[in-house]
Design a protein around this motif. Structure first.
Motif, PDB file in Angstrom:
ATOM      1  N   THR A 103       0.827  -1.211   0.000  1.00 45.34           N
ATOM      2  CA  THR A 103       0.000   0.000   0.000  1.00 45.34           C
ATOM      3  C   THR A 103       0.854   1.252   0.000  1.00 45.34           C
ATOM      4  N   MET A 104       1.989   1.209   0.741  1.00 44.25           N
ATOM      5  CA  MET A 104       2.825   2.390   0.836  1.00 44.25           C
ATOM      6  C   MET A 104       3.391   2.789  -0.516  1.00 44.25           C
ATOM      7  N   ASP A 105       3.714   1.780  -1.349  1.00 45.77           N
ATOM      8  CA  ASP A 105       4.200   2.098  -2.693  1.00 45.77           C
ATOM      9  C   ASP A 105       3.166   2.885  -3.470  1.00 45.77           C
ATOM     10  N   ARG A 106       1.925   2.442  -3.339  1.00 45.82           N
ATOM     11  CA  ARG A 106       0.863   3.150  -4.062  1.00 45.82           C
ATOM     12  C   ARG A 106       0.733   4.575  -3.572  1.00 45.82           C
ATOM     13  N   ILE A 107       0.860   4.762  -2.252  1.00 48.55           N
ATOM     14  CA  ILE A 107       0.708   6.118  -1.726  1.00 48.55           C
ATOM     15  C   ILE A 107       1.840   7.010  -2.208  1.00 48.55           C
ATOM     16  N   VAL A 108       3.068   6.451  -2.259  1.00 46.39           N
ATOM     17  CA  VAL A 108       4.186   7.244  -2.749  1.00 46.39           C
ATOM     18  C   VAL A 108       3.952   7.659  -4.192  1.00 46.39           C
ATOM     19  N   GLY A 109       3.466   6.723  -5.011  1.00 47.28           N
ATOM     20  CA  GLY A 109       3.174   7.060  -6.402  1.00 47.28           C
ATOM     21  C   GLY A 109       2.102   8.127  -6.497  1.00 47.28           C
ATOM     22  N   ALA A 110       1.074   8.010  -5.684  1.00 43.57           N
ATOM     23  CA  ALA A 110      -0.010   8.992  -5.731  1.00 43.57           C
ATOM     24  C   ALA A 110       0.481  10.360  -5.279  1.00 43.57           C
ATOM     25  N   ASN A 111       1.378  10.354  -4.285  1.00 47.28           N
ATOM     26  CA  ASN A 111       1.950  11.610  -3.820  1.00 47.28           C
ATOM     27  C   ASN A 111       2.738  12.297  -4.926  1.00 47.28           C
ATOM     28  N   MET A 112       3.482  11.492  -5.682  1.00 40.85           N
ATOM     29  CA  MET A 112       4.279  12.033  -6.780  1.00 40.85           C
ATOM     30  C   MET A 112       3.375  12.629  -7.856  1.00 40.85           C
ATOM     31  N   VAL A 113       2.313  11.888  -8.218  1.00 41.27           N
ATOM     32  CA  VAL A 113       1.382  12.401  -9.217  1.00 41.27           C
ATOM     33  C   VAL A 113       0.740  13.698  -8.723  1.00 41.27           C
ATOM     34  N   GLY A 114       0.425  13.747  -7.422  1.00 36.98           N
ATOM     35  CA  GLY A 114      -0.194  14.946  -6.870  1.00 36.98           C
ATOM     36  C   GLY A 114       0.731  16.148  -6.933  1.00 36.98           C
ATOM     37  N   THR A 115       2.032  15.935  -6.610  1.00 37.36           N
ATOM     38  CA  THR A 115       2.968  17.056  -6.683  1.00 37.36           C
ATOM     39  C   THR A 115       3.059  17.598  -8.099  1.00 37.36           C
ATOM     40  N   LYS A 116       3.065  16.672  -9.064  1.00 36.36           N
ATOM     41  CA  LYS A 116       3.189  17.135 -10.443  1.00 36.36           C
ATOM     42  C   LYS A 116       1.895  17.764 -10.936  1.00 36.36           C
ATOM     43  N   THR A 117       0.757  17.407 -10.320  1.00 35.98           N
ATOM     44  CA  THR A 117      -0.489  18.075 -10.688  1.00 35.98           C
ATOM     45  C   THR A 117      -0.440  19.555 -10.320  1.00 35.98           C
ATOM     46  N   THR A 118       0.256  19.866  -9.204  1.00 34.81           N
ATOM     47  CA  THR A 118       0.467  21.273  -8.859  1.00 34.81           C
ATOM     48  C   THR A 118       1.124  22.019 -10.014  1.00 34.81           C
ATOM     49  N   VAL A 119       2.187  21.388 -10.552  1.00 30.73           N
ATOM     50  CA  VAL A 119       2.893  22.020 -11.665  1.00 30.73           C
ATOM     51  C   VAL A 119       1.982  22.121 -12.884  1.00 30.73           C
ATOM     52  N   LEU A 120       1.189  21.081 -13.133  1.00 31.40           N
ATOM     53  CA  LEU A 120       0.300  21.096 -14.295  1.00 31.40           C
ATOM     54  C   LEU A 120      -0.708  22.235 -14.188  1.00 31.40           C
ATOM     55  N   LEU A 121      -1.184  22.508 -12.966  1.00 32.31           N
ATOM     56  CA  LEU A 121      -2.132  23.618 -12.797  1.00 32.31           C
ATOM     57  C   LEU A 121      -1.483  24.943 -13.174  1.00 32.31           C
ATOM     58  N   VAL A 122      -0.220  25.122 -12.761  1.00 34.71           N
ATOM     59  CA  VAL A 122       0.489  26.350 -13.140  1.00 34.71           C
ATOM     60  C   VAL A 122       0.614  26.432 -14.656  1.00 34.71           C
ATOM     61  N   ILE A 123       0.933  25.293 -15.291  1.00 34.71           N
ATOM     62  CA  ILE A 123       1.105  25.296 -16.746  1.00 34.71           C
ATOM     63  C   ILE A 123      -0.209  25.624 -17.441  1.00 34.71           C
ATOM     64  N   ILE A 124      -1.314  25.061 -16.944  1.00 36.21           N
ATOM     65  CA  ILE A 124      -2.621  25.373 -17.531  1.00 36.21           C
ATOM     66  C   ILE A 124      -2.900  26.862 -17.419  1.00 36.21           C
ATOM     67  N   GLY A 125      -2.541  27.450 -16.256  1.00 32.39           N
ATOM     68  CA  GLY A 125      -2.722  28.882 -16.097  1.00 32.39           C
ATOM     69  C   GLY A 125      -1.926  29.681 -17.107  1.00 32.39           C
ATOM     70  N   VAL A 126      -0.681  29.258 -17.361  1.00 33.30           N
ATOM     71  CA  VAL A 126       0.150  29.973 -18.340  1.00 33.30           C
ATOM     72  C   VAL A 126      -0.459  29.862 -19.728  1.00 33.30           C
ATOM     73  N   ILE A 127      -0.951  28.669 -20.078  1.00 34.54           N
ATOM     74  CA  ILE A 127      -1.486  28.457 -21.421  1.00 34.54           C
ATOM     75  C   ILE A 127      -2.732  29.323 -21.641  1.00 34.54           C
TER      76      ILE A 127
END
Lengths: 166, 139, 106
Positions: free
Chosen positions: C31-55
């Motif tokens: 389960t912990m592996d899955r949470i780490v992966g989800a955490n990583m995807v979540g951090t990058k979603t932050t960046v994606l939101l900034v990119i969407i704002g720029v676009i």
């Protein structure tokens, strides 16, 4: 609030930091929003002002400035360490399996306060090849991914952190 | 122009480090090694990409009316960066600790002394400390 | 090539590079592996939101979403860690049992 004699300087610093954050986040400089910010920052400072900057420490403004300066200096060094750590992870990710020697090392630290240990654990996590797993009292359980990075845990970082606070 | 180029460079560096983190999280053998990839690669690549966009926001500071909001956006990005600086390492350590408590056993490389059970000099002392510290998590 | 085109490219690359983390969420043995992966995807979603704002040219609006998402992601990771460490509770047994289980796996 009769818990601890936090100095008024403490409260002033916390209030200043919160107000700065408010101005950045709200982005509006008219009287209405600024007065709302004043009220809420004052309320937060009154309720939990002694949480943010160590309670009851009676340090003067000059000492705090020196501390802040040393802390920023430390952050610069830490940023460089993070870059090195990422290069190491990048190399290891594409290295053959024999290059990995994951194991657990234990490190005894001389740091005492919670804030210092928190800084040390975070720094170890961010520097090349090591992740802090647990803290038992003054022993840190560290997962190192190869021998070179395990040898890097030799107390140099403890000295740097102790230098900030003294 | 120079600023756009610099920010593009920062963003591309972030993408490269994120590639390293992604490959690492797929290839590494056990949970704790994966924490290395997730904790470090994720932190720096996010920092670099957001710093690149923050730098791009500062490109036309000369314009008088656009500059206030541009500076505000850049400052908010700096707040995100400062927050990630603290939060990323903290959540990495918290997840590693939870994995340890949850019963994940690290793969220990051959020829290495197995020190999972405790510090080499005093195992019983560590056990005592551990027993005391299991109660500290309750608020 | 404008910076907006470049931002779209960065967003697509980020999405493609998220695939390993998503694979880890799907495969992850624990389960912990899955949470780490989800955490990583979540951090990058932050960046994606900034990119969407720029676009879309609305960075001042999307940066608030990104900030909130970063806070929520951190809170979620901490909450998951706290929840799971009380489920397993292995740390008390130090000397004998854990050593055996490691030896047979290593």
């Amino acid at each position: 609030m009769e818990k601890k004699p936090s100095s008024s300087l403490d409260y002033a610093l916390v209030f200043g930091a919160l107000m700065l954050l408010w101005v950045i986040l709200s982005g509006k400089l008219d009287a209405f929003h600024l007065s709302l910010g004043l009220i809420s920052c004052a309320a937060v400072t009154w309720m939990s002002g002694d949480l943010l900057i160590g309670a009851g420490s009676s340090l003067g403004l000059a000492r705090r400035m020196v501390r802040l300066f040393r802390f920023l200096n430390y952050l610069l060094w830490l940023t460089w360490q993070i870059v090195l750590a990422n290069i190491a992870v990048f190399k290891l990710a594409f290295a053959p399996r024999t290059a990995w020697q994951p194991h657990i090392v234990w490190h005894r630290t001389a740091l005492t306060t919670d804030l210092e240990k928190f800084l040390l654990a975070n720094s170890i996590t961010l520097t090349p090849g090591t992740v802090t797993v647990r803290i038992f009292g003054d022993m840190l359980c560290i997962h190192a991914i190869d021998d070179v990075s395990a040898a890097g845990i030799n107390g140099e970082m403890d000295r740097r952190i102790a230098h900030i606070f003294e | 122009m120079v600023i756009s180029f610099l920010s593009a460079l920062l963003i591309l560096a972030g993408l490269v480090f994120f590639l390293g983190a992604g490959v690492g999280i797929l290839r590494f053998p056990d949970f704790f090694s994966r924490m290395h990839a997730a904790g470090k690669g994720d932190t720096l690549s996010t920092l670099l990409i957001i710093a690149g966009f923050a730098l791009y926001q500062m490109r036309d500071l000369g314009d008088s009316e656009a500059s206030v909001s541009a500076v505000l956006v850049a400052l908010k990005m700096l707040v995100i960066i400062a927050f990630l600086y603290i939060a990323s390492a903290t959540s990495t350590s918290a997840l590693a600790e939870a994995g340890w408590e949850d019963g994940n056993d690290p793969v220990i490389a051959p020829k290495h002394e197995n020190r999972l059970a405790g510090p080499p000099e005093s195992r019983t002392a560590a056990a005592d400390l551990n027993r005391n510290s299991t109660h500290d998590s309750q608020p | 090539m404008t910076f907006e085109h470049f931002s779209i490219g960065v967003g697509v690359a980020l999405l493609l590079l998220m695939i390993p983390a998503m694979c880890r969420i799907v495969m992850g043995p624990t389960t912990m592996d899955r949470i780490v992966g989800a955490n990583m995807v979540g951090t990058k979603t932050t960046v994606l939101l900034v990119i969407i704002g720029v676009i879309f040219g609305k960075v001042d609006m999307f940066i608030d979403f990104a900030l909130t998402y970063a806070l929520l992601n951190f809170t979620g990771a901490i909450a998951a860690a706290r929840y799971l460490r009380h489920k397993g509770r292995r740390g008390i047994v130090l000397a004998s049992t854990s050593e055996e289980s490691v030896c047979e796996r290593a």
